[in-house]
Design a protein around this motif. Structure first.
Motif, PDB file in Angstrom:
ATOM      1  N   GLY A 125       2.315  -3.964  -8.943  1.00  0.00           N
ATOM      2  CA  GLY A 125       2.500  -3.607 -10.519  1.00  0.00           C
ATOM      3  C   GLY A 125       2.357  -1.900 -10.580  1.00  0.00           C
ATOM      4  O   GLY A 125       2.707  -1.367 -11.700  1.00  0.00           O
ATOM      5  N   TYR A 126       1.784  -1.237  -9.598  1.00  0.00           N
ATOM      6  CA  TYR A 126       1.627  -0.083  -9.701  1.00  0.00           C
ATOM      7  C   TYR A 126       2.344   0.961  -8.890  1.00  0.00           C
ATOM      8  O   TYR A 126       2.344   2.041  -8.680  1.00  0.00           O
ATOM      9  N   LEU A 127       3.555   0.345  -8.368  1.00  0.00           N
ATOM     10  CA  LEU A 127       4.638   1.133  -7.492  1.00  0.00           C
ATOM     11  C   LEU A 127       5.846   1.053  -8.565  1.00  0.00           C
ATOM     12  O   LEU A 127       6.000   0.237  -9.340  1.00  0.00           O
ATOM     13  N   PRO A 128       6.706   2.173  -8.405  1.00  0.00           N
ATOM     14  CA  PRO A 128       6.448   3.217  -7.476  1.00  0.00           C
ATOM     15  C   PRO A 128       5.713   4.412  -7.763  1.00  0.00           C
ATOM     16  O   PRO A 128       5.866   5.441  -7.127  1.00  0.00           O
ATOM     17  N   ALA A 129       4.885   4.441  -8.827  1.00  0.00           N
ATOM     18  CA  ALA A 129       3.906   5.497  -9.162  1.00  0.00           C
ATOM     19  C   ALA A 129       3.103   6.046  -8.019  1.00  0.00           C
ATOM     20  O   ALA A 129       2.926   6.953  -7.825  1.00  0.00           O
ATOM     21  N   ILE A 130       2.556   4.989  -7.227  1.00  0.00           N
ATOM     22  CA  ILE A 130       1.699   5.413  -6.199  1.00  0.00           C
ATOM     23  C   ILE A 130       2.201   5.052  -4.922  1.00  0.00           C
ATOM     24  O   ILE A 130       2.588   4.070  -4.727  1.00  0.00           O
ATOM     25  N   ALA A 131       2.046   6.134  -3.997  1.00  0.00           N
ATOM     26  CA  ALA A 131       2.645   6.119  -2.475  1.00  0.00           C
ATOM     27  C   ALA A 131       1.258   5.694  -1.667  1.00  0.00           C
ATOM     28  O   ALA A 131       0.173   6.212  -1.957  1.00  0.00           O
ATOM     29  N   ARG A 132       1.368   4.996  -0.611  1.00  0.00           N
ATOM     30  CA  ARG A 132       0.051   4.607   0.043  1.00  0.00           C
ATOM     31  C   ARG A 132       0.578   4.341   1.415  1.00  0.00           C
ATOM     32  O   ARG A 132       1.599   4.219   1.970  1.00  0.00           O
ATOM     33  N   ARG A 133      -0.544   4.610   2.304  1.00  0.00           N
ATOM     34  CA  ARG A 133      -0.456   4.039   3.729  1.00  0.00           C
ATOM     35  C   ARG A 133      -1.785   3.743   4.112  1.00  0.00           C
ATOM     36  O   ARG A 133      -2.876   4.095   3.786  1.00  0.00           O
ATOM     37  N   LEU A 134      -1.792   2.611   4.765  1.00  0.00           N
ATOM     38  CA  LEU A 134      -3.049   1.810   5.401  1.00  0.00           C
ATOM     39  C   LEU A 134      -3.290   2.209   6.842  1.00  0.00           C
ATOM     40  O   LEU A 134      -2.292   2.065   7.843  1.00  0.00           O
ATOM     41  N   HIS A 135      -4.576   2.663   7.177  1.00  0.00           N
ATOM     42  CA  HIS A 135      -4.816   2.703   8.388  1.00  0.00           C
ATOM     43  C   HIS A 135      -5.850   1.885   9.014  1.00  0.00           C
ATOM     44  O   HIS A 135      -6.628   1.892   8.398  1.00  0.00           O
ATOM     45  N   HIS A 136      -5.807   1.420  10.322  1.00  0.00           N
ATOM     46  CA  HIS A 136      -6.731   0.562  10.768  1.00  0.00           C
ATOM     47  C   HIS A 136      -7.701   1.451  11.775  1.00  0.00           C
ATOM     48  O   HIS A 136      -6.957   2.065  12.607  1.00  0.00           O
ATOM     49  N   SER A 137      -8.678   1.014  11.634  1.00  0.00           N
ATOM     50  CA  SER A 137      -9.807   2.012  12.334  1.00  0.00           C
ATOM     51  C   SER A 137     -10.656   0.993  13.268  1.00  0.00           C
ATOM     52  O   SER A 137     -11.684   1.470  14.042  1.00  0.00           O
TER      53      SER A 137
END
Ligand code: HEM
Length: 187
Positions: A125-137
């Motif tokens: 519901g918050y796209l395309p306003a917010i760009a994101r990237r998930l990183h696994h640590s």
């Protein structure tokens, strides 16, 4: 090629820290600036500024765990790229989940993540306003399991707060034992 990304907090980097909070668990030492390395293919290589760094957090961009093909298609259709010139606000939210979470089976985690907590459908519901990237640590022996990164234009700051509040109210978040929330701005 592994996309290893390093976030370095200190006194250098294009992003200026505007707010740093620790909603859950131990805080991070305060930094005034943040640099984000470009993806590098060599695990263990340091790319951040060599002086003035107070902490470094590393993560890899990995495969999807809890996303169905239908959800992946819906995400691909609306998700914006990182580094849009208009996206002068960002958030780095490192998260660690509890042993209780990691002891669950894959299907149980998926059920909590989406069928109960609606993480992806809320987020969509918050796209395309917010760009994101998930990183696994987690598998790198880092202090957090995930480094979540978001970029958005200033006019979507209020929407971003609503998104974070909605996710924090979910069952999924009862499994979060450490969360740091760093807000950033660049000119
Ligand atoms: C994972 C979507 C916002 C924290 C995911 C995944 C999706 C997703 C699809 C699953 C990836 C996979 O299949 O492995 C979204 C969308 C968002 C959003 C569309 C809208 C901007 C957020 C926010 C936070 C967050 C604001 C933090 C406050 C996480 C974490 C995971 C995750 C920690 C990893 C969960 C795990 O593997 O246990 N997100 N998300 N997300 N997201 Fe979000």
């Amino acid at each position: 090629m592994i996309d290893l990304i390093e976030f370095a907090g200190g006194d250098a980097g294009p992003w200026r820290v505007t707010r740093a909070e620790s909603p859950l668990g131990e805080r991070l030492p305060s930094a005034t600036r943040l640099s984000v390395s470009l993806p590098i293919g060599n695990m263990g290589q340091r790319t951040g500024p060599s002086t003035g760094t107070i902490w470094r957090l590393r993560g890899v961009v990995s495969n999807l765990r809890y996303t169905t093909s239908n959800e992946a298609q819906r995400l691909r259709a609306v998700q914006p790229p990182l580094d849009r010139p208009s996206a002068t606000r960002a958030a780095l939210i490192p998260i660690r989940k509890s042993a209780r979470w990691w002891e669950l089976a894959q299907d149980e985690r998926r059920a909590i993540f989406e069928e109960t907590s609606h993480h992806t459908s809320i987020g969509l519901g918050y796209l395309p306003a917010i760009a994101r990237r998930l990183h696994h640590s987690r598998d790198l022996g880092e202090p957090f399991d995930f480094l979540t990164w978001f970029e958005f234009p200033p006019e979507h700051e209020v929407a971003f707060e609503a998104l974070v509040a909605a996710l924090r109210a979910t069952r999924e978040w009862t499994f979060v034992e450490r969360e740091v929330d760093i807000r950033l701005t660049r000119d």
